[in-house]
Design an enzyme around this catalytic site. Structure first.
Site, short mmCIF file in Angstrom:
data_model
loop_
_atom_site.label_atom_id
_atom_site.label_comp_id
_atom_site.label_asym_id
_atom_site.label_seq_id
_atom_site.Cartn_x
_atom_site.Cartn_y
_atom_site.Cartn_z
N TYR A 134 -34.06 -84.24 33.27
CA TYR A 134 -33.82 -83.00 34.00
C TYR A 134 -33.54 -83.20 35.48
O TYR A 134 -33.27 -82.25 36.20
CB TYR A 134 -35.01 -82.05 33.82
N LYS A 181 -41.95 -91.80 22.97
CA LYS A 181 -41.13 -92.63 22.06
C LYS A 181 -41.12 -94.05 22.62
O LYS A 181 -40.07 -94.65 22.87
CB LYS A 181 -39.71 -92.02 22.00
N ASP A 214 -40.78 -88.07 17.10
CA ASP A 214 -40.20 -87.69 15.80
C ASP A 214 -41.32 -87.33 14.82
O ASP A 214 -41.24 -86.35 14.06
CB ASP A 214 -39.29 -88.79 15.25
N ASP A 238 -39.61 -79.51 26.01
CA ASP A 238 -38.69 -78.39 25.82
C ASP A 238 -38.42 -78.19 24.33
O ASP A 238 -38.50 -77.08 23.80
CB ASP A 238 -37.39 -78.67 26.57
N ASP A 242 -40.04 -75.02 21.49
CA ASP A 242 -39.28 -74.08 20.65
C ASP A 242 -39.77 -74.19 19.20
O ASP A 242 -39.91 -73.18 18.50
CB ASP A 242 -37.77 -74.39 20.69
P1 ATP Z 1 -31.85 -71.44 25.96
O1 ATP Z 1 -30.76 -72.30 25.41
O2 ATP Z 1 -31.41 -70.52 27.05
O3 ATP Z 1 -33.14 -72.14 26.21
P2 ATP Z 1 -32.95 -70.71 23.48
O4 ATP Z 1 -32.53 -71.92 22.76
O5 ATP Z 1 -34.42 -70.61 23.81
O6 ATP Z 1 -32.16 -70.43 24.80
P3 ATP Z 1 -32.64 -68.03 22.84
O7 ATP Z 1 -31.55 -67.47 23.67
O8 ATP Z 1 -33.99 -67.75 23.31
O9 ATP Z 1 -32.43 -69.54 22.60
O10 ATP Z 1 -32.49 -67.47 21.38
C1 ATP Z 1 -32.73 -68.21 20.18
C2 ATP Z 1 -32.95 -67.23 19.05
O11 ATP Z 1 -34.21 -66.58 19.21
C3 ATP Z 1 -31.89 -66.14 19.00
O12 ATP Z 1 -31.56 -65.83 17.69
C4 ATP Z 1 -32.58 -64.95 19.63
O13 ATP Z 1 -32.13 -63.73 19.17
C5 ATP Z 1 -34.04 -65.17 19.28
N1 ATP Z 1 -34.90 -64.65 20.36
C6 ATP Z 1 -35.12 -65.21 21.55
N2 ATP Z 1 -35.91 -64.43 22.30
C7 ATP Z 1 -36.19 -63.34 21.57
C8 ATP Z 1 -36.96 -62.17 21.79
N3 ATP Z 1 -37.59 -61.94 22.95
N4 ATP Z 1 -37.02 -61.25 20.81
C9 ATP Z 1 -36.40 -61.44 19.65
N5 ATP Z 1 -35.65 -62.52 19.36
C10 ATP Z 1 -35.54 -63.47 20.31
#
Ligand code: ATP
Length: 349
Positions: A134, A181, A214, A238, A242
């Site tokens: 980053y 890793k 992994d 990060d 998710d």
């Molecule tokens: P970034 O690349 O900006 O980090 P991300 O990978 O975290 O984004 P998001 O834009 O958050 O991706 O969205 C990923 C999925 O999660 C999408 O389908 C989105 O609709 C869903 N999502 C994200 N936040 C919410 C929320 N607050 N409520 C409902 N669905 C959400």
């Protein structure tokens, strides 16, 4: 324009607000409904100062993170931030490095009536927030690109210390798992792992383990209850956060804090979610729980018990609303963003 309501005895906190892009303005407004309820019912006092940043701001002003917004943020007690879109690297990555917000704290916890992989998940990812890939040190050469990955002893040490102290605060019998890793990235992740091992020696009450990234990605699905505090480098943190969000109902559920020595910025884990932006159906709970994390931090740093009570009130109200079945479509419900926010505000009341 500042939004404020004064009470006679409460300290007033100034909060810089980056509404952001996509669903950002919708969930920010939802969080303000909850903040208003805290002001009315618990006597807290906030002045909310807009600090525009992100894609929309860049379109309007030509800059993703204007100097005026940086000034507003620096002059505030804390910053609350919605997600930004394509300009994330120019906004949040820059702010993390500029303000030295070295610890990115990302809890993932099962909540009632939310489709969780298993009930009882309760983990926190402690992500190093200032270095790794980053730093953005990418260079083109004839036929390719090279990206430099920076891992330092000092940054690894302070994030490891943060993780062990957090584990101690979570109570007896806690564990820290260093995720890396080092079998392939022998020098960079090797240093990170080595420093985590060293720091673990000063925290004998916390058990310590290590896992390759992994394997951690697989085990989060296979055995999510076995995780407590994960400490890891920036990029792995990060990605794993998710994944952890999805274990407990999705990105609409998980808050986060970016913490430095004397300032902190709070934001949901999710991004701008352009697929649902403008439809009023984004789940505001991640942003509302983000406000609770901000209150915990204010309580700790300003030694203000009222903030801690307010954080608990938010969490209790969120649980109550979920138990009652008021949920946005991502959780299988039919409620709008504002209906959930108002239900949380009412529950606080
Ligand atoms: P970034 O690349 O900006 O980090 P991300 O990978 O975290 O984004 P998001 O834009 O958050 O991706 O969205 C990923 C999925 O999660 C999408 O389908 C989105 O609709 C869903 N999502 C994200 N936040 C919410 C929320 N607050 N409520 C409902 N669905 C959400």
């Amino acid at each position: 324009m500042a939004r404020q309501r004064r009470t006679s005895k409460a300290t007033q906190y100034s909060i810089a607000l980056i509404e952001g892009d996509g669903v950002g303005p919708e969930i920010s407004k939802a969080s303000l409904v909850v903040i208003d309820a805290l002001q009315e019912k618990l006597g807290l006092s906030f002045s909310i100062n807009q600090a525009p940043a992100g894609d929309n701001c860049k379109k309007r002003t030509g800059v993703a993170l204007p100097e005026s917004s940086i000034k507003t943020i620096r002059e505030s007690d804390a910053c609350l931030k919605g997600p930004v879109g394509e300009t994330a690297a120019d906004v949040i990555v820059k702010l993390r490095q500029m303000l030295d917000l070295y610890a990115n704290i990302r809890p993932a916890k099962s909540l009632p009536n939310v489709p969780s992989l298993k009930p009882g998940i309760d983990m926190v990812i402690v992500r190093e927030n200032t270095e790794d890939l980053y730093k953005g040190q990418e260079f083109e050469f004839d036929g390719g690109v090279v990206a430099l990955r920076t891992i330092t002893r000092s940054a690894s040490e302070r994030i490891a210390k943060y993780a062990f102290e957090l584990a101690e605060q979570r109570g007896e019998g806690r564990k820290v798992l260093a995720v890396h890793k080092s079998n392939v990235l022998r020098k960079s992740d090797g240093l990170f792992a080595q420093v985590c091992r060293e720091v673990s020696k000063s925290h004998p009450k916390v058990s310590f383990g290590e896992m390759l990234v992994d394997s951690a990605a697989m085990n989060l699905i296979r055995d999510p209850l076995s995780f407590d505090v994960i400490v890891t480098t920036n990029l792995y943190g990060d990605i794993l956060s998710d994944e952890a969000a999805q274990l407990v109902g999705g990105l609409g559920m998980t808050p986060s804090a970016n913490i430095g020595a004397d300032f902190a910025l709070f934001e949901p884990v999710h991004g701008a979610a352009p697929d649902i932006a403008g439809r009023g159906i984004a789940n505001p709970i991640a942003m509302i729980l983000t406000v609770a994390m901000m209150l915990d931090w204010l309580s700790k740093t300003k030694k203000d018990e009222a903030c801690s009570e307010a954080a608990s009130a938010i969490r209790a109200a969120v649980n109550h609303v979920l138990e009652a079945g008021t949920r946005t479509p991502d959780l299988g419900g039919k409620a709008t963003t504002m209906q959930v926010a108002k239900a949380v505000a009412t529950a606080i009341s």
